[in-house]
Design a protein around this motif. Structure first.
Motif, mmCIF file in Angstrom:
data_model
loop_
_atom_site.group_PDB
_atom_site.id
_atom_site.type_symbol
_atom_site.label_atom_id
_atom_site.label_comp_id
_atom_site.label_asym_id
_atom_site.label_seq_id
_atom_site.Cartn_x
_atom_site.Cartn_y
_atom_site.Cartn_z
ATOM 1 N N ALA A 11 -5.692 5.781 3.215
ATOM 2 C CA ALA A 11 -6.372 7.058 3.014
ATOM 3 C C ALA A 11 -7.323 7.354 4.162
ATOM 4 N N SER A 12 -7.583 8.647 4.399
ATOM 5 C CA SER A 12 -8.526 9.018 5.457
ATOM 6 C C SER A 12 -9.952 8.762 4.950
ATOM 7 N N PRO A 13 -10.925 8.646 5.880
ATOM 8 C CA PRO A 13 -12.305 8.382 5.453
ATOM 9 C C PRO A 13 -12.822 9.401 4.445
ATOM 10 N N GLU A 14 -12.346 10.648 4.556
ATOM 11 C CA GLU A 14 -12.826 11.718 3.659
ATOM 12 C C GLU A 14 -12.436 11.491 2.201
ATOM 13 N N GLU A 15 -11.409 10.690 1.989
ATOM 14 C CA GLU A 15 -10.888 10.544 0.624
ATOM 15 C C GLU A 15 -11.337 9.257 -0.061
ATOM 16 N N ILE A 16 -12.046 8.401 0.687
ATOM 17 C CA ILE A 16 -12.370 7.069 0.137
ATOM 18 C C ILE A 16 -13.120 7.182 -1.193
ATOM 19 N N SER A 17 -14.213 7.974 -1.214
ATOM 20 C CA SER A 17 -15.071 8.001 -2.412
ATOM 21 C C SER A 17 -14.314 8.517 -3.637
ATOM 22 N N ALA A 18 -13.550 9.595 -3.440
ATOM 23 C CA ALA A 18 -12.825 10.180 -4.585
ATOM 24 C C ALA A 18 -11.796 9.190 -5.136
ATOM 25 N N ILE A 19 -11.111 8.482 -4.237
ATOM 26 C CA ILE A 19 -10.099 7.504 -4.710
ATOM 27 C C ILE A 19 -10.802 6.345 -5.417
ATOM 28 N N GLN A 40 -3.690 16.384 -4.193
ATOM 29 C CA GLN A 40 -2.392 15.722 -4.047
ATOM 30 C C GLN A 40 -2.583 14.243 -3.706
ATOM 31 N N VAL A 41 -3.581 13.949 -2.863
ATOM 32 C CA VAL A 41 -3.878 12.553 -2.517
ATOM 33 C C VAL A 41 -4.277 11.790 -3.783
ATOM 34 N N LEU A 42 -5.139 12.400 -4.592
ATOM 35 C CA LEU A 42 -5.588 11.722 -5.818
ATOM 36 C C LEU A 42 -4.436 11.543 -6.805
ATOM 37 N N HIS A 43 -3.578 12.542 -6.873
ATOM 38 C CA HIS A 43 -2.406 12.440 -7.752
ATOM 39 C C HIS A 43 -1.524 11.267 -7.315
ATOM 40 N N PHE A 44 -1.259 11.160 -6.010
ATOM 41 C CA PHE A 44 -0.402 10.076 -5.507
ATOM 42 C C PHE A 44 -1.087 8.707 -5.667
ATOM 43 N N ALA A 45 -2.414 8.664 -5.489
ATOM 44 C CA ALA A 45 -3.133 7.394 -5.668
ATOM 45 C C ALA A 45 -2.978 6.919 -7.118
ATOM 46 N N ASP A 46 -3.122 7.866 -8.050
ATOM 47 C CA ASP A 46 -2.986 7.575 -9.470
ATOM 48 C C ASP A 46 -1.556 7.088 -9.803
ATOM 49 N N LEU A 63 0.849 -1.194 0.000
ATOM 50 C CA LEU A 63 0.000 0.000 0.000
ATOM 51 C C LEU A 63 0.882 1.241 0.000
ATOM 52 N N ALA A 64 0.431 2.284 -0.687
ATOM 53 C CA ALA A 64 1.179 3.541 -0.684
ATOM 54 C C ALA A 64 0.504 4.531 0.255
ATOM 55 N N VAL A 65 1.322 5.199 1.069
ATOM 56 C CA VAL A 65 0.826 6.305 1.887
ATOM 57 C C VAL A 65 0.820 7.522 0.975
ATOM 58 N N THR A 66 -0.295 8.240 0.929
ATOM 59 C CA THR A 66 -0.377 9.402 0.035
ATOM 60 C C THR A 66 0.091 10.649 0.793
ATOM 61 N N VAL A 67 -0.847 11.429 1.343
ATOM 62 C CA VAL A 67 -0.466 12.584 2.165
ATOM 63 C C VAL A 67 -0.848 12.243 3.600
ATOM 64 N N LEU A 68 0.094 12.329 4.516
ATOM 65 C CA LEU A 68 -0.206 12.008 5.915
ATOM 66 C C LEU A 68 -1.354 12.890 6.412
ATOM 67 N N THR A 69 -2.204 12.337 7.270
ATOM 68 C CA THR A 69 -3.357 13.128 7.745
ATOM 69 C C THR A 69 -2.932 14.251 8.700
#
Ligand code: C5P
Length: 250
Positions: free
Chosen positions: A171-179, A153-159, A127-133
């Motif tokens: 990822a934090s709960p806030e980012e789940i849907s977008a990822i 930035q989180v989406l860029h790193f996920a990609d 798993l990759a850590v994107t931006v630390l919370t």
């Protein structure tokens, strides 16, 4: 569409306990107590720095799956070699920093493939850590000179992680849907920042959600520490979390 209805056994597989304790004996006690309720046990920097690789062996001998949460971030050769060691130790999953770049992530992926062909262990999930919370928009901009905001930035790193063949992200709960929307259903999302409905303490977590809601949003795994570790009865706490995960996703 990712189907979110889960059985109790599937809920157990998705539940990861953060073993944020300072001794192997305490960790061992929790694993023995909770192995029928928790699918994965997370060894972080605190426990690994104190007790070393015997923590992995001990948990595996009891029958637990290990998430080695050491967030590798170095030159590709060094991270590749660390990934090789994690594979040889037979961990179930480990993580690296997406900020290390695509060459570093690919080095980890290749090392895992090579090493698991040689050994009898299956490929660990990377798993990759994107931006630390702990990093917000102001810190990202002022200290790191990245001006697009945390979410982009989180989406860029996920990609970037996905195109480097990494299996998923933390990822934090806030980012789940977008990822989930950007990276599709097969990309793994593991989410900390979880607080059960009955837990009144948020501790130092700022953006929290419940176990069931995180799964409903599309998380594959949830990480929970203190609500279980500090519970009066950790077995009852884990049991209630599994019940909530199943009932919320019906
Ligand atoms: O006790 P709690 O449930 O807050 O523990 C959450 C675990 O997840 C801790 O081990 C913490 O280091 C980890 N974590 C986190 N937030 C991140 C990444 C990891 O809370 N962004």
């Amino acid at each position: 569409m990712k189907t979110n209805i889960i059985t109790r056994e599937q809920a157990k597989e998705k539940l990861c306990l953060a073993l944020d304790v300072d001794s192997l004996s305490k960790a061992e006690e929790m694993v023995r107590l909770l192995k029928d309720y928790v699918g994965i046990f997370k060894i972080g920097l605190q426990l690994f720095t104190k007790e070393g690789s015997k923590t992995v062996e001990t948990i595996k001998n009891i029958g637990g799956n290990v998430f080695l949460d050491l967030k590798f971030h170095d030159i590709p050769n060094t991270v590749g070699n660390a990934a090789r060691m994690a594979t040889k130790m037979g961990v179930y999953m480990f993580n690296i920093h997406a900020a290390g770049g695509s060459e570093m992530m690919r080095a980890a992926v290749e090392a895992v493939k090579e090493e698991s062909q040689k050994s009898s262990f299956p490929n660990p999930i990377i798993l990759a850590v994107t931006v630390l919370t702990s990093i917000n928009n102001a810190i990202l901009s002022k200290e790191m000179n990245i001006n697009c905001g945390v979410k982009d930035q989180v989406l860029h790193f996920a990609d970037l992680a996905q195109s480097s063949q990494v299996s998923g992200v933390v990822a934090s709960p806030e980012e789940i849907s977008a990822i989930r929307n950007k990276c599709g259903n097969d990309f793994i999302i593991l989410t900390p920042g979880i607080r059960p409905i009955w837990s009144t303490a948020k501790d130092d977590q700022k953006r929290v959600t419940t176990p069931g809601e995180a799964i409903k949003l599309g998380a594959d795994y949830i990480v929970i520490g203190r609500p279980i570790l500090n519970a009066r009865d950790p077995v009852e706490a884990s049991n209630e979390i599994l019940t909530e995960m199943v009932s919320h996703c019906k």
